[in-house]
Structures are given as C-alpha cells and as structure tokens.
Design a protein around this motif. Structure first.
Motif, mmCIF file in Angstrom:
data_model
loop_
_atom_site.group_PDB
_atom_site.id
_atom_site.type_symbol
_atom_site.label_atom_id
_atom_site.label_comp_id
_atom_site.label_asym_id
_atom_site.label_seq_id
_atom_site.Cartn_x
_atom_site.Cartn_y
_atom_site.Cartn_z
ATOM 1 N N UNK A 171 42.614 38.169 35.566
ATOM 2 C CA UNK A 171 41.898 38.989 34.585
ATOM 3 C C UNK A 171 40.951 38.145 33.718
ATOM 4 N N UNK A 172 39.712 38.612 33.604
ATOM 5 C CA UNK A 172 38.735 37.953 32.741
ATOM 6 C C UNK A 172 38.135 36.678 33.305
ATOM 7 N N UNK A 173 38.437 36.352 34.554
ATOM 8 C CA UNK A 173 37.907 35.127 35.154
ATOM 9 C C UNK A 173 37.178 35.441 36.451
ATOM 10 N N UNK A 174 36.278 34.567 36.805
ATOM 11 C CA UNK A 174 35.550 34.686 38.063
ATOM 12 C C UNK A 174 36.525 34.484 39.222
ATOM 13 N N UNK A 175 36.427 35.271 40.296
ATOM 14 C CA UNK A 175 37.314 35.080 41.447
ATOM 15 C C UNK A 175 37.165 33.677 42.046
ATOM 16 N N UNK A 176 38.283 33.113 42.463
ATOM 17 C CA UNK A 176 38.300 31.831 43.165
ATOM 18 C C UNK A 176 38.406 32.140 44.656
ATOM 19 N N UNK A 177 37.472 31.622 45.445
ATOM 20 C CA UNK A 177 37.458 31.883 46.885
ATOM 21 C C UNK A 177 37.498 30.553 47.625
ATOM 22 N N UNK A 178 38.415 30.466 48.582
ATOM 23 C CA UNK A 178 38.598 29.253 49.367
ATOM 24 C C UNK A 178 38.631 29.621 50.845
#
Length: 146
Positions: free
Chosen positions: A59-66
């Motif tokens: 919540x409230x953060x940019x998605x982390x994509x790996x």
C-alpha cells in the motif's frame, strides 16, 4: 572431438530433464498478507528453461517487479534473479527431494538461498542467508491465482 560433442549433448539433455522435473512450479501464484500482495508466475518448462516474473504490491508504494529464469547450465540447474537496476544473480540447485528446490549462491550478500517447495496444493517460498552473522529469512505461502 566427436566424443566431446556427444557428451556435451547428453549433459544438455540431462539438464533439460532436471528443469522439466520442476514443472510443479508452473502457474500463477498469489500470497496476500498484511495488505501486501505478492504474485509470482512461472511458465512451464520447455527445452531446459522456465521463465518467471514476480510482482509485490505494498500500500502506498510503487510495485516491485522482478524477472527470473531457471535454466540448465554447465554448473547445474540454475535459478537466476533479475531484479530491476541490478545485474542478474545465479543460484545453483542443490540435490534434494522431489517437490522441493533449493538454489544456492554463497557468494551473494542476501539472499544466499532461494527455496521453493510444494505445501499440499500451495507453493511455499523462502529466501534466506546470513547477514551480520545471523540467519535472516523471508517466507511466502502462495495459493493458485485464478
């Protein structure tokens, strides 16, 4: 020369078969805990390779994509993590039971091990390693994402 080529081809086939045994990882998986949604998707093994992607939403953060891959390499079956802005990091599979895969890179800062195992119909995942002389770990329990 011909014998070397035959041996290399046989090793590649063995590696492809070893990756194929990880077919239980294939599919779309989701874990939801404390408002954090983690999704991981793996393509089925084909010709000694599997491709994967993971996405973590907080919540409230940019998605982390790996992005990730599992491939048959000369060192053995190798899980390679490809996090954004960092070089790819390989982890070589250690021998183990069916339904579990432990990949290890003791030279990496954290994690040093990436572990997947079947937990009934679910997929359990864990990363672990030693930081400052203490074992640190993170765990996820995924269910199929429909």
């Amino acid at each position: 020369m011909m014998l070397a080529a035959i041996l290399m081809a046989a090793a590649a086939l063995d590696g492809s078969a070893a990756v194929a045994k990880l077919d239980w990882l294939a599919g779309a998986w989701i874990s939801e805990k404390d408002g954090v949604v983690v999704r991981e998707t793996w393509l089925a093994p084909r010709d000694g390779a599997m491709a994967g992607a993971g996405q973590t939403n907080r919540p409230g953060r940019k998605p982390f994509i790996e992005f990730m891959r599992i491939t048959a390499e000369p060192a053995g079956v190798t899980f390679t993590a490809i996090p954004p802005g960092q070089p790819p990091t390989p982890f070589v599979k250690r021998p183990g039971a069916d339904g579990e895969a432990v990949f290890e890179n003791t030279a990496h800062d954290f994690p040093q091990r990436v572990i997947y195992r079947r937990c009934g119909a679910d997929l359990c995942a864990r990363i672990e390693g030693t930081v400052g002389g203490k074992l640190q770990a993170q765990e996820w329990r995924y269910r199929r994402d429909r």
